[in-house]
Design a protein around this motif. Structure first.
Motif, short mmCIF file in Angstrom:
data_model
loop_
_atom_site.label_atom_id
_atom_site.label_comp_id
_atom_site.label_asym_id
_atom_site.label_seq_id
_atom_site.Cartn_x
_atom_site.Cartn_y
_atom_site.Cartn_z
N ILE A 178 0.86 -1.19 0.00
CA ILE A 178 0.00 0.00 0.00
C ILE A 178 0.89 1.24 0.00
CG2 ILE A 178 -1.75 1.35 1.24
CD1 ILE A 178 -2.82 -1.24 2.40
N TYR A 179 0.67 2.10 -0.96
CA TYR A 179 1.39 3.37 -1.03
C TYR A 179 0.44 4.46 -0.56
CZ TYR A 179 4.42 7.07 -2.93
OH TYR A 179 5.24 8.15 -3.06
N LEU A 180 0.75 5.08 0.57
CA LEU A 180 -0.11 6.08 1.18
C LEU A 180 0.26 7.47 0.64
CD1 LEU A 180 -2.35 6.75 3.17
CD2 LEU A 180 -0.67 6.71 5.01
N ALA A 181 -0.58 8.00 -0.23
CA ALA A 181 -0.33 9.28 -0.89
C ALA A 181 -0.88 10.41 -0.02
CB ALA A 181 -0.96 9.30 -2.27
N ASP A 182 -0.25 10.62 1.12
CA ASP A 182 -0.74 11.60 2.11
C ASP A 182 -0.09 12.96 1.90
OD1 ASP A 182 1.68 10.42 2.83
OD2 ASP A 182 1.35 10.70 4.97
N THR A 183 -0.29 13.52 0.70
CA THR A 183 0.24 14.85 0.37
C THR A 183 -0.87 15.67 -0.27
OG1 THR A 183 1.03 13.95 -1.75
CG2 THR A 183 2.63 14.10 0.05
N LEU A 184 -0.66 16.97 -0.33
CA LEU A 184 -1.65 17.87 -0.93
C LEU A 184 -1.30 18.19 -2.38
CD1 LEU A 184 -2.33 20.49 1.92
CD2 LEU A 184 -4.05 19.00 0.86
N GLY A 185 -2.32 18.42 -3.18
CA GLY A 185 -2.12 18.95 -4.53
C GLY A 185 -1.62 17.98 -5.56
N GLU A 186 -1.68 16.67 -5.29
CA GLU A 186 -1.15 15.70 -6.25
C GLU A 186 -2.23 14.73 -6.75
OE1 GLU A 186 3.45 15.04 -5.66
OE2 GLU A 186 2.34 14.13 -4.00
N THR A 187 -3.49 15.08 -6.55
CA THR A 187 -4.57 14.19 -6.99
C THR A 187 -4.49 13.92 -8.48
OG1 THR A 187 -5.98 15.07 -5.22
CG2 THR A 187 -7.06 13.86 -6.98
N GLY A 188 -4.25 14.96 -9.27
CA GLY A 188 -4.14 14.79 -10.72
C GLY A 188 -3.04 13.82 -11.10
N LEU A 189 -1.93 13.86 -10.38
CA LEU A 189 -0.81 12.96 -10.64
C LEU A 189 -1.26 11.50 -10.52
CD1 LEU A 189 2.21 12.19 -10.86
CD2 LEU A 189 2.39 12.59 -8.39
N PHE A 190 -1.97 11.18 -9.45
CA PHE A 190 -2.36 9.79 -9.23
C PHE A 190 -3.49 9.35 -10.14
CE2 PHE A 190 -0.14 10.97 -5.33
CZ PHE A 190 0.81 9.96 -5.31
N TYR A 191 -4.40 10.26 -10.49
CA TYR A 191 -5.41 9.91 -11.48
C TYR A 191 -4.78 9.62 -12.83
CZ TYR A 191 -9.37 11.32 -8.49
OH TYR A 191 -10.31 11.41 -7.51
N SER A 192 -3.75 10.40 -13.18
CA SER A 192 -3.12 10.23 -14.50
C SER A 192 -2.40 8.89 -14.62
CB SER A 192 -2.12 11.38 -14.75
OG SER A 192 -0.97 11.24 -13.94
#
Length: 432
Positions: free
Chosen positions: A314-328
């Motif tokens: 599990i990679y916990l993406a607990d940062t702000l402003g990177e939603t687009g990065l992970f959707y892409s």
């Protein structure tokens, strides 16, 4: 353009509200100032919520748009860009109430725009604000209904619009119980642009001229895709490589346990399966990581620069402003806030990226969107964690994923003109 002078009279409930706001004004001013101070807002801006401007009013036409917080601000950024393109000499004044939305505005507002914290809905703050800014048009976003500001703008004969109007069935029923106040307030709007037909039909009951209330569609659907850092995308893609993976986005407390249960199904079929978990509130990262590790998962936290290793589950993406990065990066995406009574979250952002979208049954805030997407086979509803796990296993590597992706992309591309239409409606209200 003059406003409708024949609006319904303001009832006693409005007068009681205004009297209470006036009495409470010193306390409200002090509370607002202290809140901004605690958030680190500069001294020059601490009195903005009391209606005291920290900037001069520029010459020429000025459109005041109020969007309470981050979500509403994101929904109208592209409309503001459109307004500036169609009327480059006009200034757009954006007001919000939160410091996070102020930070967003400082980064993403186009040239020719000003941000201020919104005035409190008190007589003194509203008067100071209107006297200074003298807007040529006032626009509220979604469900921002501030009685004293509405009445004051109308009294000043300034056109008033409500855009992207979103009221739940419960809210409409509540307004119906205060029909005199609803008619007095909604009747003072020159234009109401609604997200859906049910909202339009509900609000038309409170106005004398139903043609002023129309369906425009959801502005979030017409927004540009979220930004993506190409370098970070390349690094993450290299780390993930050929591993089967899925994204759980915008999860809330109570949902991470369900994501864990669903991922157990996934790794039972794909031993090297990876889940990227993007919580709605990244500050919850440490507690989420502790819970997942207690369940036996090998977790890497993005906030701590921990890389995705071959054995990371599990990679916990607990940062702000990177939603687009992970959707892409993602093919399969589950949208959170739909297994708990939050009302669901924006499906348009992953649709822009061509993701196959799954969601739970609790999505009242996006009921029309999910209904439309389901009809077009552009999303899939799952009842619980077990159903999510089964769906993930069935979809990964199956042709149905490509169909969901293509339909989601088509659904969103068909809505490109919403923001242009909304901008055109607003500019038509401003006298030449």
């Amino acid at each position: 353009m003059k406003t409708d002078a024949d609006a319904a009279p303001l009832p006693m409930l409005y007068r009681l509200y205004t009297a209470g706001a006036q009495i409470a004004s010193p306390i409200l001013d002090r509370m607002a100032r202290k809140k901004l101070q605690r958030a680190g807002v500069s001294k020059a801006r601490l009195h903005e919520r009391a209606g005291v401007a920290s900037q001069e009013r520029p010459l020429g036409k000025l459109l005041w748009i109020h969007a309470v917080s981050v979500g509403e601000t994101l929904s109208i950024l592209d409309v503001i860009k459109e307004l500036r393109q169609q009327a480059p000499r006009m200034t757009v004044l954006l007001t919000t109430t939160t410091t996070t939305s102020a930070e967003l505005a400082s980064k993403r507002l186009p040239e020719g725009c000003i941000h201020q914290f919104a005035p409190l809905d008190t007589p003194a703050a509203t008067k100071r604000f209107l006297d200074h800014w003298q807007p040529d048009l006032v626009t509220f976003v979604e469900s921002e209904i501030w009685p004293h500001q509405i009445a004051s703008v109308h009294d000043a004969e300034i056109p008033l619009a409500l855009i992207n109007a979103r009221l739940s069935e419960k809210s409409l029923m509540s307004w119906g119980k205060r029909a005199d106040l609803a008619r007095a307030l909604f009747g003072r709007f020159s234009l109401v642009l609604c997200q859906t037909d049910p909202v339009r039909d509900g609000l038309r009951a409170f106005v004398q001229e139903p043609w002023k209330v129309v369906t425009s569609g959801d502005l979030k659907k017409s927004s540009d895709p979220l930004p993506v850092n190409d370098l970070q995308k390349a690094r993450l893609a290299q780390a993930i490589a050929e591993r089967p993976f899925w994204l759980a986005s915008s999860t809330h407390a109570g949902e991470e346990e369900a994501m864990s249960a669903a991922h157990k199904h996934f790794v039972a079929q794909h031993a090297d399966g990876l889940m990227i978990l993007l919580p709605r509130h990244p500050e919850r990262g440490p507690e989420i990581a502790d819970m997942l590790r207690t369940e036996g998962w090998r977790v890497a936290m993005r906030s701590k620069d921990e890389a995705i290793a071959p054995d990371t589950q599990i990679y916990l993406a607990d940062t702000l402003g990177e939603t687009g990065l992970f959707y892409s990066l993602s093919t399969l995406v589950f949208i959170g806030g739909s297994f708990v009574p939050v009302g669901g979250h924006n499906p348009y952002e992953p649709a822009h990226m061509g993701c196959a979208i799954l969601h739970g049954p609790l999505y009242a805030n996006f009921a029309q969107a999910y209904a439309d997407m389901a009809e077009q086979e552009a999303s899939m509803e799952v009842a619980d964690a077990a159903a999510l796990g089964q769906a993930l296993c069935a979809l990964w590597g199956d042709d149905e994923v490509a169909l969901l992706q293509a339909n989601a992309k088509f659904y969103i591309e068909a809505s490109r003109n919403i923001r242009k239409d909304v901008a055109g409606h607003l500019l038509a209200l401003i006298a030449p």
